[in-house]
Write an enzyme that holds these catalytic residues in place. Structure first.
Site, PDB file in Angstrom:
ATOM      1  N   GLU A 146       0.825  -1.210   0.000  1.00 44.68           N
ATOM      2  CA  GLU A 146       0.000   0.000   0.000  1.00 44.68           C
ATOM      3  C   GLU A 146       0.868   1.273   0.000  1.00 44.68           C
ATOM      4  OE1 GLU A 146      -3.381  -2.574   2.309  1.00 44.68           O
ATOM      5  OE2 GLU A 146      -2.409  -0.961   3.415  1.00 44.68           O
ATOM      6  N   ASP A 167      -5.443  -4.503  10.282  1.00 38.71           N
ATOM      7  CA  ASP A 167      -6.428  -3.682  11.003  1.00 38.71           C
ATOM      8  C   ASP A 167      -6.133  -3.716  12.504  1.00 38.71           C
ATOM      9  OD1 ASP A 167      -7.647  -3.432   8.534  1.00 38.71           O
ATOM     10  OD2 ASP A 167      -9.024  -5.104   8.901  1.00 38.71           O
TER      11      ASP A 167
END
Ligand code: 8BR
Ligand code: GLC
Length: 495
Positions: free
Chosen positions: A313, A471
């Site tokens: 990312e 997460d």
């Protein structure tokens, strides 16, 4: 610092954070929650699917690198790419044909809470954070069943022109359909043969087939939006995710600009006049480059304080911000990639005007923090250590059910490969006189204009699943920091 010394720091950080989490007044979490249909794929299943579709077809499609999944060949092409590289990916699909094809040809092993906001809400509620306010724009009855039964977990609903907080199981829209994603997990060492080529999977990871039904909107009703300030005093920060669902164009002529503006307004409403309100965005794999760029430059930049992301990312973000060479170097598997990762983190911090960029990689975390962040480097290092122990707990048992489960993650050893990988970064920083070897080994470095915090992380040998670990890392570090933030009385100015 020796690994044994890091292990001691881990224990200290976890007990320290344990004593402080009660100080968090609350956290707002939005937007994406869905059902994850989990499938751990086996070698023979891959070969069966390849045989059904034909190797040549898949091979051709791999070269085209599909960015949406329109048919089973797109799916297999992206699956083989993810397996070949050992990299995580999330690819959208806009109809239910693939779901049906997968049901006919693969079938899932289990269903669980999915979506970054859904996963984070359950995790924070289970850790005992007071007042976890989770907002899902498409809360269906089926989805609500995946939220943990915990009184500290609430969903906002509008009743008689008032914003009230109810457990998601009492707040769903009975007309709403569920959003179901497929998570195809694969393991290191698996082999794939296709069109004369053979790949061996370099690391455990997964492909996500993300369903994007036409009704998905990253938004809230105007009425709820007007009353958002009512929840401001009960929270110290917000974790926002799911912006990847925004589309460039909608059937009625609306464009992504509308939803980007709404997203920014929500953040500004949450902040109100509280300069200490922390806003974290958890980044993800975003195939559409227009949307990826808009999220970074229009939502994150100036409005958000903290950004969490994995290595791929980081490369994707740098790519759309115009740093193609640096992006390429981040994903090259050589000794420079960790240096590029650090340089990339600094670029993101500066370019997006953030206070904190937290990069999680397999084996180490790199966090760069602006000098004006209210907390010191030791607080940041503790937050990272806590988050790594939390991730190791989740990777070991699949779901963290209470703070006491942290003892499981604490027993997972620090990954020696990750500890070694950090040496390249150390050499680079020491050679340039940016820090001493001692500073580096201590994990905190003061550089001109920012601080750098590095830790070797704990890695579970055989994780139950890899989905959602990122997460847990980002949310864990973020709440540990919230717990340490000074608490001020929020002003009551009405906008
Ligand atoms: P994303 O979900 O954002 O891709 O993040 C995944 C993160 O999970 C990686 O950055 C890595 O730090 C962590 N992780 C993975 Br993948 N496998 C793990 C494992 N076996 N044990 C601990 N952490 C892991
Ligand atoms: C994305 C996916 C979701 C998955 C989550 C894990 O939000 O859409 O299916 O559970 O990532 O991080």
């Amino acid at each position: 610092m020796e690994i044994a010394e890091w292990e001691k720091r881990y224990s200290k950080a976890v007990s320290n954070v344990k004593g402080q989490l009660g100080d968090v007044r609350g956290v707002f979490v939005a937007y994406n929650s869905n059902v994850d249909a989990m499938k751990h794929i086996r070698e023979e299943e891959i070969q069966k699917l390849i045989a059904i579709l034909g190797c040549e077809n898949i091979h051709e499609r791999i070269a085209q690198y599909p960015r949406d999944i329109n048919d089973p060949v797109d799916l297999m092409a992206r699956l083989i790419i993810a397996m070949r590289d050992g990299k995580a990916a999330e690819v959208p699909t806009y109809n239910t044909d693939i779901h049906e094809w997968l049901m006919d040809n693969l079938v899932f092993d289990s269903a669980r809470m999915g979506g970054q906001a859904g996963i984070i809400s359950n995790l924070l509620a289970n850790l005992g954070i007071s007042n976890v306010i989770s907002y899902v724009p498409w809360l269906s009855q089926e989805q609500s069943e995946y939220f943990v039964d915990s009184p500290n977990l609430k969903h906002p609903v509008m009743e008689n022109d008032k914003l009230v907080l109810k457990h998601p199981k009492k707040a769903y829209d009975p007309q709403q359909k569920p959003k179901i994603n497929w998570i195809i997990e694969f393991s290191r060492g698996m082999r794939v043969n296709c069109a004369g080529e053979q790949y061996e999977v370099p690391r455990d990871n997964r492909l996500i087939v993300s369903s994007r039904p036409e009704w998905i909107r990253i938004d809230m009703s105007p009425n709820m939006y007007d009353h958002l300030s009512d929840i401001r005093e009960g929270i110290d920060g917000a974790i926002l995710a799911g912006y990847q669902m925004i589309k460039e164009e909608y059937g009625n002529g609306t464009t992504y600009r509308h939803y980007v503006d709404r997203a920014v307004n929500v953040i500004e409403k949450l902040k109100g006049c509280n300069p200490l309100m922390r806003i974290h965005v958890e980044f993800t794999s975003i195939q559409n480059k227009v949307i990826r760029k808009a999220i970074l430059t229009d939502i994150v930049k100036k409005h958000v304080t903290s950004l969490g992301l994995d290595t791929v990312e980081v490369a994707n973000a740098l790519n759309v911000l115009g740093y193609e060479e640096l992006a390429y170097s981040v994903i090259e598997k050589d000794e420079n990639s960790i240096v590029s990762l650090y340089e990339g983190a600094v670029r993101l911090l500066k370019e997006l005007e953030l206070q904190r960029v937290h990069i999680h990689s397999l084996g180490y975390y790199i966090c760069v923090v602006s000098k004006d962040h209210p907390l010191d480097v030791d607080a940041h290092r503790q937050a990272l250590l806590f988050s790594s122990a939390l991730a190791a707990t989740q990777a070991s048992i699949g779901e963290v059910k209470s703070f006491d489960d942290m003892s499981i993650g604490l027993k997972v050893p620090v990954y020696s490969q990750g500890h070694n990988d950090l040496i390249e970064l150390e050499k680079y920083l020491v050679r340039r006189g940016i820090c001493t070897a001692q500073d580096f080994e201590d994990g905190c470095i003061s550089v001109d204009g920012h601080n750098l915090i590095i830790i070797p992380s704990k890695v579970v040998k055989e994780p139950v699943a890899t989905v959602g670990i990122g997460d847990a890392i980002s949310a864990g570090a973020f709440v540990a920091l919230l717990a340490k933030m000074p608490k001020i009385n929020i002003c009551n100015i009405e906008e």
